[in-house]
Design a protein around this motif. Structure first.
Motif: not given
Lengths: 282, 158
Positions: B49, B52-53, B55-57, B59-60, B65, B68, B108
């Motif tokens: 990853r 950026e990926q 950070a997305e993970g 967030e979930t 929020t 990155v 955040t």
């Protein structure tokens, strides 16, 4: 005649040795002087509170090998596993150094145990651990806690087993005079009228503290991670066996109250600490 | 060259706690405590990853929020602490940590990643004893008030 023979320095090829086991560690003492070997064994026995069983020579290849040597001009040298650790001309200082070195070495290598440099007392069936460096006021605080009725476990090491239980190691309390000369002296447990712990107990409170004149009593709660990180500095086997050490330390702190903060005068700090623990249980 | 951050696994003893991770580096005898946010980023650094990926993970996972910048802040601390396989992994555009923290703070509610470190004592004697026979003996006992002064009573004193 006998005395003369006892003091005789033995040729290097004829060194005397004896082996014993303590806290699961095999130890070999070697000397070129019979009396020095006898004195070192007496020191070892007292140092480890008699937790010593004599063994056959060379019981394990993993043994810790102390060589205590006297040279012709009354100079003493101590080697550990072949490496010179210290030397000096004064016999009692030399034996005192050996006393400390032996305990630390055993603490570093004891299998299935973690030795932590810490004062330990028990309060209401759970341990209060006070990890601290020398001169941070650990023994002073331990003394005051014992005077207030805490059960004495140790002023030097918390000995922790694989389940996180703390075992007693109740040597006399070591203090130093506060007159700037730092003269070491011992307080016997009888003089303190101390109750001495006999059974392993869980940790109730872990308190990182040091004496700072004029400081305010403001202990703060710290996280498990912070506590584990702080404990590394006081964990004797951390370099020898980090995996086991961390596993045991994690169990140690599991249900404990974890505190950090400076303290001022010991008696007042002891009262406040016990009060804080009592209130936290309500 | 690996283009994504990879958490180091070899030569480490890892103790997972509820919200933190303690990592002991056996090759350097250094311990690192990763707070909850740093630990979350570290677990996601598997080489597959991008920041950026990650950070997305997160967030979930966290339901908040996660900029990155926050992931980068953690990665830079891992690199400094030698906790990455690819320790040369750095962002191409340099940005000071102060600037990064300012940006994250506004964006955040997630706490900043923190890696606290401590070097283990060089030997057991240095962590526990101040007895000495000579000043040389004090030199090995780094926790004593003096590493040079062995007084007449056999104690390394101030």
């Amino acid at each position: 005649m006998l005395r003369k023979k006892q003091n005789e320095i033995i040729r290097s090829s004829d060194r005397l040795s004896l082996c014993f086991r303590t806290f699961g560690v095999d130890v070999e003492l070697i000397s070129n002087e019979k009396r020095l070997l006898d004195d070192a064994f007496a020191v070892a026995s007292r140092s480890l509170l008699g937790n010593i069983s004599l063994a056959e020579e060379h019981i394990s290849d993993q043994r810790q090998r102390f060589e205590l040597l006297r040279t012709g001009n009354r100079y003493y040298r101590v080697l550990l596993n072949g490496e010179q650790i210290s030397s000096g001309p004064t016999r009692w200082k030399f034996l005192k150094f050996f006393d400390g070195l032996l305990r630390v070495t055993v603490g570093e290598h004891a299998p299935n145990l973690v030795f932590l440099h810490s004062g330990v007392v028990a309060w209401k069936g759970k341990a209060i651990l006070l990890p601290a460096h020398s001169f941070d006021g650990k023994s002073t605080l331990v003394t005051e806690l014992v005077k207030l009725g805490a059960v004495y476990y140790s002023d030097e090491f918390a000995i922790i087993d694989e389940d996180g239980n703390i075992h007693p190691f109740a040597r006399p309390i070591n203090r130093r005079t506060d007159d700037g000369r730092f003269v070491p002296y011992e307080i016997s447990l009888a003089d303190l009228d101390a109750s001495v712990g006999e059974v392993p107990i869980k940790c109730g409170v872990l308190f990182f503290t040091k004496f700072v004149k004029g400081s305010r009593w403001q202990p703060r709660i710290i996280s498990k991670g912070e506590a584990l990180l702080e404990l590394i500095a006081f964990t004797l086997p951390i370099r020898v066996n980090p995996e086991f050490s961390l596993l045991v330390l994690n169990k140690l702190v599991d249900d404990a109250i974890l505190l950090s903060g400076r303290r001022s005068e010991a008696k007042l700090s002891a009262i406040r600490l016990l009060d804080l623990i009592d209130k936290s249980e309500k | 060259m690996i283009s994504n951050p990879v958490a180091r696994r070899s030569g480490l003893v890892v103790q997972e706690m509820e919200n933190e991770v303690l990592v002991y580096d056996v090759t350097r005898n250094k311990a690192h405590c990763l707070n909850g946010t740093a630990a979350s980023v570290w677990r996601e650094c598997n080489g597959e990853r991008t920041p950026e990926q990650i950070a997305e993970g997160l967030e979930t996972q966290m339901g908040a929020t996660v900029p990155v910048e926050l992931v980068w802040l953690a990665i830079e601390q891992f690199a400094d602490s030698e906790l990455l396989e690819n320790k040369e992994f750095r962002r191409t555009t340099q940005r000071s940590r102060r600037e990064a923290i300012k940006t994250i703070g506004l964006a955040t509610m997630v706490s900043l990643p923190v890696v606290a470190s401590l070097v283990a004592p060089p030997n057991a004697l240095s962590s526990s004893s101040c007895v000495c026979t000579s000043p040389a003996a004090c030199a090995t006992q780094t926790s004593c008030p003096s590493t040079a002064n062995c007084n007449g009573l056999g104690v390394c004193t101030p």
